[in-house]
Enzyme design. Sequence first.
Site, PDB file in Angstrom:
ATOM      1  CB  CYS B  80      46.062  57.206  47.407  1.00 43.60           C
ATOM      2  SG  CYS B  80      47.107  55.816  46.997  1.00 43.60           S
ATOM      3  CG  HIS B 176      43.411  57.395  43.258  1.00 47.68           C
ATOM      4  ND1 HIS B 176      44.133  58.326  43.977  1.00 47.68           N
ATOM      5  CD2 HIS B 176      44.157  56.277  43.255  1.00 47.68           C
ATOM      6  CE1 HIS B 176      45.256  57.783  44.384  1.00 47.68           C
ATOM      7  NE2 HIS B 176      45.308  56.542  43.965  1.00 47.68           N
ATOM      8  CD  GLU B 178      42.591  61.480  43.059  1.00 53.06           C
ATOM      9  OE1 GLU B 178      41.644  61.133  43.790  1.00 53.06           O
ATOM     10  OE2 GLU B 178      43.766  61.093  43.251  1.00 53.06           O
TER      11      GLU B 178
END
Lengths: 337, 195
Positions: B80, B176, B178
């Site tokens: 991002c 994302h 994560e």
Amino acid sequence: MRLYELTFAEVEDYFYKLAEVRDSLKDQGLLTELPELRSNLKIAEGTTMVKHAFPIFQKGGVVMDVTNVKQAEIAEDGGAVSVMVLDKLPYDVRKVGGVARMADPKIIEEVMSSITIPVMAKVRIGHFYEAKVLEALDVDMIDESEVLTPADEVHHINKWLFKVPFVNGARSLAEALRRISEGASMIRTKGEPGTGNVSEAVRHMKLINSELRSLASMSEEDRNMKAREYQVSYQLLELVAKLGRLPIVNFAAGGIATPADAALMMWLGSDGLFVGSGIFKSEDPEVRARAIVMAASAWEYPEVVLEAQKMISEQKTMMGIDIKSLPPEQLLQVRDT
Amino acid sequence: MKIGILAYQGSFEEHALQTKRAMGTGDIVPVKTPKDMGQLDGIIIPGGESTTIGMLASKLGIIDEIREQILSGLPVLGTCAGAIFLAKEASDSKVKKQQELLKVMDIAAVRNYYGRQRESFEAEVDLSEIGEEKARVVFIRSPAITKVWGNSKSLSKLNGVTIMAQEGGMIATTFHPELSNTLAVHKYFLSLVKK
């Protein structure tokens, strides 16, 4: 940098299980006012996960209160992660008195079109329609805030009904968990806004930390009692006990005025900071914004915080108010529980 | 193995936990000042606000060090804001703004491509190029990779727009990993680190 037991996705699984329970209750014709929270569509906006994820990208950063475009530009250049648009800074709200309402949508719109970072705005507690107006305006986050005059003395907004995430204030673990149960996506300690005095923010953060620790060491039986005392579900307490922290992002707010204040709140375990009057009620907002951002993100390095503290001058810090000198009816933090 | 995570702001803790699970044994260190940059085998630039991360990286004197090490072959994963940071060309969909960026990867990124938070979304994405069928991920005020040239290649697309790209040891994603249940992106990145 802190490592936790569960990943973001695992915490979200818990919230999704709650959503599934709600969805199956809806199938039985109950809870009709709630929208579908778990979507199987290919692309879905405004889901619980999307709303909880937004504050993750604010972590380590500073959200600054602004009242116009010029201040918003100073905040962005200073490295703010977001701005919060208000009609008056908390210090002035306190001074002027009267009813404090949401900011002028025209000003919020101007701010949104002149900077690239997210824009937040405050609504009165329980004012469902101020929130609907801000959602229609497309602000990035709504703060249901005790700084403004509450519109509903009993209820908070049902935040599950919105596609835009909400942040709420809390003075204790019980308040924080009640707000999470109502659909808040982010918590901030209340502190005592508009005072330039960090002592209440410290008190609230330490209280929440100590309640988290005692929850983790409690027997299941006692935790069940606690859930009733806090008026939240037992499952939420189980999740919090396992995680050892709030299951969503938690910022500090209320009275932060210097880089050292910022570093102190980060050291106490805040994920980031809201700075209200501290920047634009000082006489050196440009450098102070930058200095507070530096101290918040590199708080583990005292030499960086020292450098930040040297950038500002104590003579230019907002005067501040001794909270003991405030009569009880002027405290903003007790406006909701 | 020692992986650094640029830890000023954003999803750095989430990347640390996800990397730890993907790699088993090894060290994960936060990176904030130039002296944290010694002997890294790879670096992760997390999601966050690219203006904030850029301001801090240049103020704390680390931006040139990171650029040099990446140009001399240090593997990097940017998600991002991290993808914007890597891109040679970056712009905002609405507001013109000068930013401190690394400008190392042959991609063009447009900030806030899909709109504001209300338009942020979760979606199922195709990660078959890196060995996982599908994963459900979030896009938060996400950028888009609008151009890929030179040695860069697109690894995944959503509705025709590139969401993951690679150039040698550099990986950029606009979503994302994560915050997801899949370790595929982190494992793929660590496989580049080992080479």
